[in-house]
Every structure is written in C-alpha cells, then in structure tokens.
Design a protein around this motif. Structure first.
Motif, PDB file in Angstrom:
ATOM      1  N   ALA A 316      36.882  41.990  34.668  1.00 45.33           N
ATOM      2  CA  ALA A 316      38.059  42.292  33.850  1.00 45.33           C
ATOM      3  C   ALA A 316      38.972  41.079  33.694  1.00 45.33           C
ATOM      4  O   ALA A 316      39.540  40.846  32.620  1.00 45.33           O
ATOM      5  N   GLU A 317      39.108  40.289  34.752  1.00 43.37           N
ATOM      6  CA  GLU A 317      39.994  39.120  34.676  1.00 43.37           C
ATOM      7  C   GLU A 317      39.470  38.090  33.688  1.00 43.37           C
ATOM      8  O   GLU A 317      40.235  37.504  32.904  1.00 43.37           O
ATOM      9  N   SER A 318      38.166  37.849  33.703  1.00 43.89           N
ATOM     10  CA  SER A 318      37.575  36.898  32.764  1.00 43.89           C
ATOM     11  C   SER A 318      37.702  37.393  31.328  1.00 43.89           C
ATOM     12  O   SER A 318      38.020  36.621  30.410  1.00 43.89           O
ATOM     13  N   LEU A 319      37.457  38.688  31.109  1.00 43.49           N
ATOM     14  CA  LEU A 319      37.619  39.260  29.773  1.00 43.49           C
ATOM     15  C   LEU A 319      39.066  39.141  29.303  1.00 43.49           C
ATOM     16  O   LEU A 319      39.326  38.858  28.128  1.00 43.49           O
ATOM     17  N   ALA A 320      40.025  39.335  30.226  1.00 41.73           N
ATOM     18  CA  ALA A 320      41.441  39.178  29.888  1.00 41.73           C
ATOM     19  C   ALA A 320      41.741  37.738  29.479  1.00 41.73           C
ATOM     20  O   ALA A 320      42.472  37.492  28.508  1.00 41.73           O
ATOM     21  N   ASP A 321      41.163  36.776  30.208  1.00 41.51           N
ATOM     22  CA  ASP A 321      41.335  35.363  29.847  1.00 41.51           C
ATOM     23  C   ASP A 321      40.884  35.120  28.412  1.00 41.51           C
ATOM     24  O   ASP A 321      41.577  34.470  27.616  1.00 41.51           O
ATOM     25  N   LYS A 322      39.688  35.623  28.083  1.00 38.58           N
ATOM     26  CA  LYS A 322      39.109  35.410  26.758  1.00 38.58           C
ATOM     27  C   LYS A 322      39.954  36.076  25.676  1.00 38.58           C
ATOM     28  O   LYS A 322      40.213  35.496  24.615  1.00 38.58           O
ATOM     29  N   LEU A 323      40.375  37.304  25.939  1.00 35.90           N
ATOM     30  CA  LEU A 323      41.153  38.053  24.961  1.00 35.90           C
ATOM     31  C   LEU A 323      42.481  37.365  24.664  1.00 35.90           C
ATOM     32  O   LEU A 323      42.859  37.172  23.506  1.00 35.90           O
TER      33      LEU A 323
END
Length: 369
Positions: A316-323
């Motif tokens: 989730a943290e990596s996806l948040a970074d990308k978003l």
C-alpha cells in the motif's frame, strides 16, 4: 460454424463482458458464424444480455453443481447443431466435462482468463487436461506460462489478449461529482472491481488510509464500483474504523460502469491476481492514467514509468507513492495516456481479439487458419 459459449458466472465482470464483445465481433467478421450463449438463468449476465441481439439459452443454478446446467449443454448442442463449445470459466468447464459422460459433444475451446495457478488436485488437473479440450486461450503470456505448469500438452495453449471495443455505447446518466458531492478541487481516483479475492480490496483500503491519514493528502476522493460480496462488510468496517468515509464512495454494481471512467482523474487497481483486466483497457481508451499492481498480464501492457505506474501487490505504501507522484505531474499523466491509447488502438481491440479467436476455432475444426 455454430459456437456454444458456456458461462456459469452469476455476477457481471470482465469475463462476461468478453463473451458479449466476442459474440458481437464474430458476427461482424463472419456472417456464417452463429453464436449461442448458455448462462445462468436470472443471474447478472443473463439480465445484461437477454434483450440484446444475441441467441441466449439459460439453465437454473440453485446449488453450486446444478445438474440441470449439464443437461442443458446436451440439449442446446442438439437443438442448435453446435460445432464447437467455447468454455469461459472453471465452473462451466466442470459442467462440460460432466456432460461428456452423458452424451457425445463437439470439441472444446477453453478460455483461461486469470493468472491463478490451476490447483494441484486430481479432479482439477483432470478437467483441465480433458481430451475434449483442443485449445486453451490464455489472456496473457503470464497466464499461458502459469497454465503450462499444469497442462500436459502445452501445444494446446495460445495467447489471445482481450482488449476493448472501440464502439462505445453507454447509458450512464449521472455526474459523479454532483451525485457524490465531491468538491471540484478533489482528484477522483476510480476503481472498477467486484469485491472478490483476486481484486484485493484490503490493499485498496490500506492505500486509502496511507494517503489520507498517514500522508495527510486530503486532495483525493476514492470511488469504488463493483458487485458486493461477503467480503464487502469487512471493507466497509475498515473504512469506518479509520474515519475514511468522507474520502471514499463505495457504489456497488452499476450497469455500464465503464461509461463513468472518463470522470476519473486516475484509475487505480490493487489486484493480487489478474489476467489482463478490462478496466485497464477501458482506461486506456478514455485516456485516464493508470496506477496498478504488477500482477498477471498487466506488465505486458503497462511499462512502469512509461505508460503507467506499477507496484508490487500488497504494498500500500508503494502504491501511495506512485499515486501521489503521478497526481503531481500533469505532463507525465498526459504522456502516459497518449502512449496507452496508441498501444490499445494498435494491439488490444476486441476486433483483433475476435480475429485471433476465430483463427483458433478454425484450427480446431478444420486444421487451418
């Protein structure tokens, strides 16, 4: 050529959308092809197609293995003089294999639409290796590779990407911002996914929490569209417990939901397993940038940082970074959508999918393209 398409799905999803698109495209490509669809009576798929210009037969399914569906396969084949049976899901395959014990059937073509491994159980391996199956059409190269671990005769495997239709017709009549009272300055992050295990909406909720609570990025509003299941209450409880209700809209099943994609600013997918989701193809078509997990065949159509953003599943943290990074870069969003749209038009349309599928049918029936 008379084709019977078998679907035992009760909900409407990408797989059922594929059947409708395939039948419509085949009808356009070759007037001598007749398509007959056998689906579950009164299920979402039946409700969606029953008034369309399609030949539809139904069977009741009150229990998981309702033998009336098996009997209907035999009667439909006789009634319509079926030349080939195209099986579109695992449950339908079970019924078709059972039907071979009760009568003579034409050859099978099977679609493998997910990247889930075939379970290493005798009955499951038996049905996927059944001699009646002449071809297995895999939705991606990744799906084909995974299937090859369980299918003894790998020559039966072929990759046929699904794609999307370029003739869009939608009855969606409402505006998300006004209906959901989303402020104009909020970025709408949209997801279309039924509430099933493969779509991994737990990570979706964790991502929302990471963005809104941990990063204090209140500029986003997350819209989730898809059929509720027994998993839905847990997702709703998580949203409530984390005080995220003002930032999230769970809309449930919406007919022709893809017509809402143009109202998204960013499309988001958090799946743990996929073939290649229709939602991504539709986002490409409407020129909406995509942030997704890198599962199944998705890396075959999205290159991270080139025409979309990819992250590992469950992160989730990596996806948040990308978003967040993508939302802050309008130039990158424009580049992504132009590249993706071009890629779709040239490689991933339902017309191309139908042409390739028809070629596989001819190989089975006539031994030629």
């Amino acid at each position: 050529m008379k084709i019977l398409h078998l679907s035992a799905a009760k909900n409407w999803g990408g797989g059922e959308n594929h059947i409708e698109n395939l039948c419509n495209e085949l009808k356009f490509l070759d007037k001598t092809v007749t398509n007959v669809i056998l689906c579950v009576k009164d299920a979402s798929f039946h409700q969606k197609i029953k008034n369309k210009d399609l030949i539809v037969e139904t069977a009741p399914m009150l229990i998981k293995l309702d033998l009336r569906y098996t009997a209907k396969i035999l009667s439909v084949c006789k009634k319509h003089g079926i030349d080939l049976i195209h099986i579109h899901d695992s449950t339908a395959l079970t019924f078709a294999v059972m039907a071979t014990k009760l009568g003579t059937l034409p050859p099978f073509v099977l679609s493998k639409k997910t990247s889930f491994p075939i379970k290493d159980r005798p009955r499951t391996l038996y049905k996927y290796n059944h001699p009646q199956i002449q071809k297995i059409l895999c939705v991606s190269e990744e799906t084909k590779m995974i299937a090859s671990n369980s299918v003894a005769d790998s020559s039966k495997l072929a990759t046929v990407y699904h794609g999307t239709t370029l003739e869009k017709a939608t009855n969606v009549q409402f505006d998300l911002r006004s209906e959901l009272k989303i402020p104009e300055d909020r970025i709408i992050v949209g997801s279309i996914a039924n509430h099933i295990r493969a779509k991994n909406l737990k990570t979706w909720v964790d991502l929302v929490n990471e963005v809104i609570n941990n990063r204090d990025e209140k500029k986003f509003h997350f819209v989730q569209i898809g059929s509720f299941t027994d998993r839905s209450q847990d997702y709703l409880k998580r949203i409530s417990d984390k005080n995220l209700k003002d930032h999230v809209s769970f809309m449930g099943f919406i007919p022709n939901a893809s017509g809402l994609i143009p109202q998204f600013d960013i499309s988001l997918l958090t799946s743990q397993s996929e073939g290649v989701p229709q939602f991504i193809y539709e986002s490409f078509y409407y020129k909406i940038p995509v942030v997704s997990t890198n599962v199944g065949g998705i890396p075959e159509i999205i290159e991270d940082g080139v025409n979309g953003m990819l992250s590992n599943p469950y992160e989730a943290e990596s996806l948040a970074d990308k978003l967040i990074a993508l939302s802050n870069d309008e130039i990158k969003m424009k580049e992504f959508t132009e590249l993706s749209h071009h890629k779709l038009i040239n490689n991933f349309t339902t017309r191309k999918m139908a042409e390739q599928t028809l070629a596989e049918y001819k190989k089975v029936l006539y031994g030629k393209n």
